[in-house]
Design a protein around this motif. Sequence first.
Motif, mmCIF file in Angstrom:
data_model
loop_
_atom_site.group_PDB
_atom_site.id
_atom_site.type_symbol
_atom_site.label_atom_id
_atom_site.label_comp_id
_atom_site.label_asym_id
_atom_site.label_seq_id
_atom_site.Cartn_x
_atom_site.Cartn_y
_atom_site.Cartn_z
ATOM 1 N N GLN A 205 0.985 -1.418 0.179
ATOM 2 C CA GLN A 205 -0.213 -0.303 0.143
ATOM 3 C C GLN A 205 0.906 1.381 -0.034
ATOM 4 O OE1 GLN A 205 -3.335 0.096 -0.315
ATOM 5 N NE2 GLN A 205 -4.136 -2.072 0.669
ATOM 6 N N MET A 206 1.725 1.430 0.993
ATOM 7 C CA MET A 206 2.568 2.197 1.095
ATOM 8 C C MET A 206 3.479 2.122 -0.462
ATOM 9 S SD MET A 206 3.237 4.091 3.937
ATOM 10 C CE MET A 206 4.135 4.547 4.167
ATOM 11 N N LYS A 207 4.100 1.445 -1.050
ATOM 12 C CA LYS A 207 4.689 1.719 -2.274
ATOM 13 C C LYS A 207 3.784 2.532 -3.156
ATOM 14 C CE LYS A 207 8.013 -1.694 -0.965
ATOM 15 N NZ LYS A 207 9.137 -3.222 -1.455
ATOM 16 N N GLU A 208 2.783 1.724 -3.518
ATOM 17 C CA GLU A 208 1.479 2.001 -4.977
ATOM 18 C C GLU A 208 1.498 3.483 -4.262
ATOM 19 O OE1 GLU A 208 -0.006 0.765 -7.221
ATOM 20 O OE2 GLU A 208 0.563 -0.799 -6.828
ATOM 21 N N PHE A 209 1.119 3.991 -3.267
ATOM 22 C CA PHE A 209 1.066 5.355 -2.735
ATOM 23 C C PHE A 209 2.511 6.261 -3.323
ATOM 24 C CE2 PHE A 209 1.191 9.476 -0.371
ATOM 25 C CZ PHE A 209 -0.031 9.967 -1.070
ATOM 26 N N ALA A 210 3.637 6.004 -2.603
ATOM 27 C CA ALA A 210 4.941 6.714 -3.300
ATOM 28 C C ALA A 210 4.945 6.608 -4.639
ATOM 29 C CB ALA A 210 5.640 5.881 -2.139
ATOM 30 N N SER A 211 4.861 5.708 -5.583
ATOM 31 C CA SER A 211 4.423 5.535 -6.793
ATOM 32 C C SER A 211 4.328 6.731 -7.398
ATOM 33 C CB SER A 211 4.437 4.297 -7.902
ATOM 34 O OG SER A 211 5.216 3.135 -7.114
ATOM 35 N N CYS A 212 2.979 7.147 -6.988
ATOM 36 C CA CYS A 212 1.843 7.809 -7.720
ATOM 37 C C CYS A 212 2.682 9.464 -7.369
ATOM 38 C CB CYS A 212 1.047 7.641 -6.700
ATOM 39 S SG CYS A 212 -0.251 8.939 -7.326
ATOM 40 N N GLN A 213 3.004 9.459 -5.556
ATOM 41 C CA GLN A 213 3.223 10.963 -5.770
ATOM 42 C C GLN A 213 4.491 10.851 -6.024
ATOM 43 O OE1 GLN A 213 5.474 10.710 -1.555
ATOM 44 N NE2 GLN A 213 3.929 12.166 -0.922
ATOM 45 N N ALA A 235 -6.863 7.314 -4.519
ATOM 46 C CA ALA A 235 -7.620 6.783 -4.979
ATOM 47 C C ALA A 235 -6.967 6.083 -5.800
ATOM 48 C CB ALA A 235 -8.424 7.665 -5.176
ATOM 49 N N GLU A 236 -5.870 6.517 -6.994
ATOM 50 C CA GLU A 236 -5.483 6.470 -7.724
ATOM 51 C C GLU A 236 -4.362 5.267 -6.449
ATOM 52 O OE1 GLU A 236 -0.904 6.651 -10.359
ATOM 53 O OE2 GLU A 236 -2.863 8.256 -9.811
ATOM 54 N N SER A 237 -3.578 5.111 -5.978
ATOM 55 C CA SER A 237 -2.856 4.191 -5.331
ATOM 56 C C SER A 237 -4.084 3.195 -5.299
ATOM 57 C CB SER A 237 -2.643 4.370 -4.084
ATOM 58 O OG SER A 237 -2.827 4.518 -2.847
ATOM 59 N N ARG A 238 -4.775 3.218 -4.850
ATOM 60 C CA ARG A 238 -6.459 2.058 -4.818
ATOM 61 C C ARG A 238 -6.899 0.673 -5.464
ATOM 62 N NH1 ARG A 238 -10.168 1.427 -0.806
ATOM 63 N NH2 ARG A 238 -11.911 0.021 -0.875
ATOM 64 N N THR A 239 -6.475 1.639 -6.945
ATOM 65 C CA THR A 239 -6.327 0.944 -8.104
ATOM 66 C C THR A 239 -5.796 -0.064 -8.333
ATOM 67 O OG1 THR A 239 -5.121 2.548 -9.552
ATOM 68 C CG2 THR A 239 -7.865 3.439 -8.917
ATOM 69 N N ASP A 240 -4.435 -0.075 -7.497
ATOM 70 C CA ASP A 240 -3.325 -1.098 -7.497
ATOM 71 C C ASP A 240 -3.118 -1.385 -9.037
ATOM 72 O OD1 ASP A 240 -1.619 -2.929 -6.503
ATOM 73 O OD2 ASP A 240 -3.067 -4.330 -6.512
ATOM 74 N N ALA A 241 -2.543 -0.346 -9.539
ATOM 75 C CA ALA A 241 -2.312 -0.460 -10.665
ATOM 76 C C ALA A 241 -0.870 -1.816 -11.209
ATOM 77 C CB ALA A 241 -1.600 0.852 -11.393
ATOM 78 N N LYS A 242 -0.461 -1.548 -10.172
ATOM 79 C CA LYS A 242 0.660 -2.632 -10.622
ATOM 80 C C LYS A 242 1.061 -3.463 -10.489
ATOM 81 C CE LYS A 242 4.277 0.535 -10.897
ATOM 82 N NZ LYS A 242 5.905 1.197 -10.830
ATOM 83 N N GLY A 243 -0.056 -4.243 -9.510
ATOM 84 C CA GLY A 243 -1.048 -5.204 -8.552
ATOM 85 C C GLY A 243 -0.316 -5.956 -7.394
#
Length: 341
Positions: A205-213, A235-243
């Motif tokens: 979860q932290m990494k998904e947010f960091a990528s977007c940020q 909102a973007e990290s919730r989509t889990d774009a990178k799985g």
Amino acid sequence: MRLVGLAPIFLTTLLLATSAIASGGVCGNNVVELGETCDDGNHANGDACSSRCQVEASQTKEQQKCIVVLNGLTTKLVDTQAQVSSSCFKNAGRKKLRGDQSLSDCLVIEGGRKSRSIAARIKVAQDGTPQFPGRTKCPETPNFGYADDEVIAAAALAEARAFLQKLIVATPEEIVVDSTVPGNKYAALCQLLLLKTSDQVLRSQMKEFASCQKRLLGASSGPAVSAEDLEGCFAESRTDAKGRVEKARARIERIYDRKCSAFDVGLNEVMGVSEEQPISVFAEDAVVAGRCTACRILNATEGLEQDCDFWDDEARNESCAEEGMPSPRGAFVDGPIFARF
């Protein structure tokens, strides 16, 4: 004479006055007051003055680097506490805790001890050192997405411990498997593996947010200009774009099937949940708990104001209540789980 008609007006005025005293000013009244850097008389974003009365401006390269570096160190603190949790459970099961430490003591004390070097790196990143002030990674303090080093360290460690508590339902002492008892070998191994794989959900979860940020801060067109913009990464990290999150969730189920269920170890034995709860529900609960914890950490360490109770499971049901959580404005509330290190 009863002024019934004026009661709502009086109450509204009183609430506004109370809010002004608590926060230092009333945003949107066209007067720049304490805690505000602008006030254009409205609550709109995108007009150079945010809805929270902070000047909207893209961060410089130095400010962007500062935010990204601090976010990375925050995640390292979370990782450290996760490693400590596994180590404490392992040593408690083997009856090898230090001195007269309880398992709960170990989680707090060892977490603080083993994270000191990272906490020191955060302080150096923000301030440099007396001898080498140029070592700072933050020569320019960011306009948003920033908190003091003490807040970052306290929030990351305490919330990582709170994540563990959300998972195991009971107290650590109640569920730790006594590995000195013959026949508990597989249960002890199952418990440690489930703890480790569940922690991977939080890190994801932290990494998904960091990528977007990182992408949003450095965007050549439409970069983040306010804390509200950064909150869009939730909102973007919730989509889990990178799985990442889905892989971590699936790993929990896979570990349970191969290392627990295959040896007749029940989920209730090692995690304190009900006997009827399937591993799929536990894994999804870990995802929700991970969202809650990541949100609370980011709110505290980057001065954000995301509604964590809604973001974790898309319902305002107190599944991520704010009681005991770090304040995005700096104060940290102590408690049995949220003890300072």
